[in-house]
Design an enzyme around this catalytic site. Structure first.
Site, PDB file in Angstrom:
ATOM      1  N   GLY A   1      -1.336   1.800  12.501  1.00 58.28           N
ATOM      2  CA  GLY A   1      -2.568   2.031  11.770  1.00 58.28           C
ATOM      3  C   GLY A   1      -2.309   2.672  10.418  1.00 58.28           C
ATOM      4  N   SER A   2      -3.221   3.527  10.013  1.00 57.80           N
ATOM      5  CA  SER A   2      -3.175   4.076   8.660  1.00 57.80           C
ATOM      6  C   SER A   2      -2.014   5.038   8.407  1.00 57.80           C
ATOM      7  CB  SER A   2      -4.496   4.776   8.346  1.00 57.80           C
ATOM      8  OG  SER A   2      -5.540   3.828   8.266  1.00 57.80           O
ATOM      9  N   THR A   3      -1.314   5.475   9.460  1.00 55.44           N
ATOM     10  CA  THR A   3      -0.127   6.303   9.195  1.00 55.44           C
ATOM     11  C   THR A   3       0.912   5.508   8.417  1.00 55.44           C
ATOM     12  OG1 THR A   3       0.889   5.732  11.329  1.00 55.44           O
ATOM     13  CG2 THR A   3      -0.476   7.713  11.253  1.00 55.44           C
ATOM     14  N   PHE A   4       0.885   4.168   8.547  1.00 55.21           N
ATOM     15  CA  PHE A   4       1.846   3.343   7.812  1.00 55.21           C
ATOM     16  C   PHE A   4       1.563   3.347   6.314  1.00 55.21           C
ATOM     17  CE2 PHE A   4       3.820  -0.544   6.223  1.00 55.21           C
ATOM     18  CZ  PHE A   4       5.080  -0.459   6.807  1.00 55.21           C
ATOM     19  N   LYS A   5       0.379   3.789   5.904  1.00 54.99           N
ATOM     20  CA  LYS A   5       0.072   3.841   4.475  1.00 54.99           C
ATOM     21  C   LYS A   5       1.001   4.781   3.726  1.00 54.99           C
ATOM     22  CE  LYS A   5      -4.760   2.593   5.264  1.00 54.99           C
ATOM     23  NZ  LYS A   5      -6.151   3.061   5.469  1.00 54.99           N
TER      24      LYS A   5
END
Length: 490
Positions: free
Chosen positions: A220-224
């Site tokens: 999810g957004s942790t990969f941002k």
């Protein structure tokens, strides 16, 4: 000598020669395969004839031994807080073999390692029983307890990985639900029943799965954080506070489909800092599409994606695909589509950012000890890669710290400590039909040092979908782990 006697002598000589060849074949050529043959009961009897060495955390053993009351095996393994430590120790069982550290370091723990040959020979001459050596880990008991209890309190499924950024030492490695390896260490009927309960066919919760190392989840957004690093490293944007070229709505390249944000948040042409603070899909999806698959893949690989890690326990390879079109790359750059990561991998991402751009190889065995506590082998910290420059790492640190100060990660704040982090809520199931995964990755800084980086993932199938968030479920666990590490160093 007459002819018949000569023939008998030659025949006997050939028999003796064949016996010598056979004996040498068994002793030198086949010795290893015979010793490792699971049907060789004499080897198993010898293996459990003496107490096994211990696995050590913070100077104390988390394993032990007990005498059995029946059967050929004199001793069996015991574990202290076994369910909490199972992702680290694995198990050793009279009936079912061994896994993880118990298997990888079996030679040291049983005393059969070649480095103990002279000591074992001396003990044999003096009549002293053979002893096993010890495996000294890098784990922090307080951090492990905080991680396991935090997951247990949530009551769903999940995992935690924590790393010391400057060295790569693994400080915590927790998985929930778990199991007690002591219950399968022997050969009794009760051990057989406990073993059946670990089978995924009988227990869909799969408590023997090491979720911290072996399960890959959409991050999810942790990969941002990885996508932001790629933007900075490739010069797409040079600072955290310049406006990005991010229209709203943004139609994914080659499609007529807009990439949606969660809620009414200020994402139009937002700076990287604001985009990370509010977790703007449009900004980071377009960054990924603008950079292209090749550059995004290159950056992901620098963080450790697409290769297994050996700690020495094997960790599954995290995934960032190649040969994706721009819209697929956009979705992958916000941690969806094919992107998948272990909790260890996402802890490595946070660790590299906290360590000013240098990723250290993660490891959980500090040293191997002989029975007299002499050090046989010491692990030295090893640089793995440099995913980003020190300058860009510090820019990304400031962005992640904004997330915790006034963004989606405020529940991870610690008084007197600088915390950087990123929340994530990852889609789960076909057409996002199941409850999403809640993620949080973070690091803590005390002064100029960053003693810990953490990744937490929580899967709660029973929670109300609208209440699932990285901030609500995962960040409080990460906070408790960071606090435990900081307190232990005071």
């Amino acid at each position: 000598m007459n002819k018949p006697l000569r023939r008998i002598a030659i025949f006997c000589g050939l028999l003796v020669l064949a016996l010598l060849i056979r004996d040498n074949w068994l002793q030198y050529v086949k010795a290893d395969s015979l010793r490792e043959d699971p049907d060789n009961r004499r080897v198993l009897i010898a293996r459990y004839a003496t107490p096994r060495g211990d696995i050590i955390v913070d100077g104390k053993s988390i394993t032990g031994h007990a005498e059995t009351t029946s059967g050929d095996f004199k001793y069996k393994r015991t574990y202290k807080d076994g369910a909490m430590w199972a992702p680290v120790t694995g198990f050793v069982s009279q009936s079912y073999g061994a896994t993880q550290l118990e298997s990888i370091e079996d030679g040291i723990l049983t005393g059969n390692d070649d480095r103990l040959f002279f000591r074992n020979t001396l003990d044999m001459l003096t009549g002293k029983p053979k002893e096993g050596g010890n495996v000294v880990t890098t784990l922090n008991a307080a951090a492990q307890k905080a991680a396991y209890n935090g997951l247990k309190k949530q009551g769903g499924k999940g995992a935690v990985a924590a790393i010391e950024p400057s060295t790569g030492k693994i400080l915590a490695l927790a998985s929930y639900p778990s199991y007690d390896p002591s219950t399968i260490a022997g050969g009794s009927d009760s051990d057989a029943e406990a073993w059946k309960k670990l089978d995924k066919k009988n227990n869909p919760d799969d408590p023997s799965l090491n979720r911290a190392l072996r399960e890959v989840y959409p991050p999810g957004s942790t990969f941002k954080v990885v996508t932001a690093a790629a933007a900075l490293e490739n010069g797409l944007y040079k600072t955290a506070d310049e406006k990005t070229d991010s229209p709203l709505p943004w139609i994914m390249t080659g499609t007529t489909t807009p990439l949606k944000n969660e809620g009414n948040i200020p994402c139009k042409n937002a700076t990287l800092r604001v985009a990370l603070q509010y977790s703007c899909n449009t900004v980071f999806g377009k960054v990924g599409a603008d950079l292209g698959n090749d550059k995004m893949l290159e950056e992901a690989k620098k963080f450790g994606f697409d290769e297994q890690q050996f700690t020495p326990v094997r960790s599954s390879a995290s995934v960032f695909s190649d040969d994706m079109n721009p819209s697929q790359t956009a979705l992958s750059s916000i941690g969806q589509y094919n992107t998948a990561a272990t909790p260890l991998q996402m802890a490595m991402v946070a660790s590299a950012v906290a360590n000013n751009g240098t990723l250290m190889k993660p490891y959980m065995v500090d040293s191997l000890q002989a029975p007299n506590l002499d050090t046989l082998e010491k692990t030295e910290p090893e640089k793995m890669s440099e995913p980003l420059s020190a300058e860009n790492a510090q820019i990304l640190q400031s962005m992640m710290e904004t997330v915790v100060q006034k963004g989606t990660g405020t529940t991870a704040q610690i008084d007197g400590v600088t915390v950087g982090g990123k929340t994530g809520t990852a889609q789960h199931g076909e057409n996002n039909s199941k409850n999403p995964y809640a993620w949080f990755i973070s690091y803590a800084k005390v002064g100029d040092s960053a003693p810990v980086a953490v990744a937490v993932v929580v899967q709660d199938d029973n929670a109300v979908r609208e209440n699932i968030s990285g901030s609500g479920l995962a960040a409080p666990i990460a906070k408790s782990v960071m606090e435990a590490v900081i307190d232990s160093k005071k």
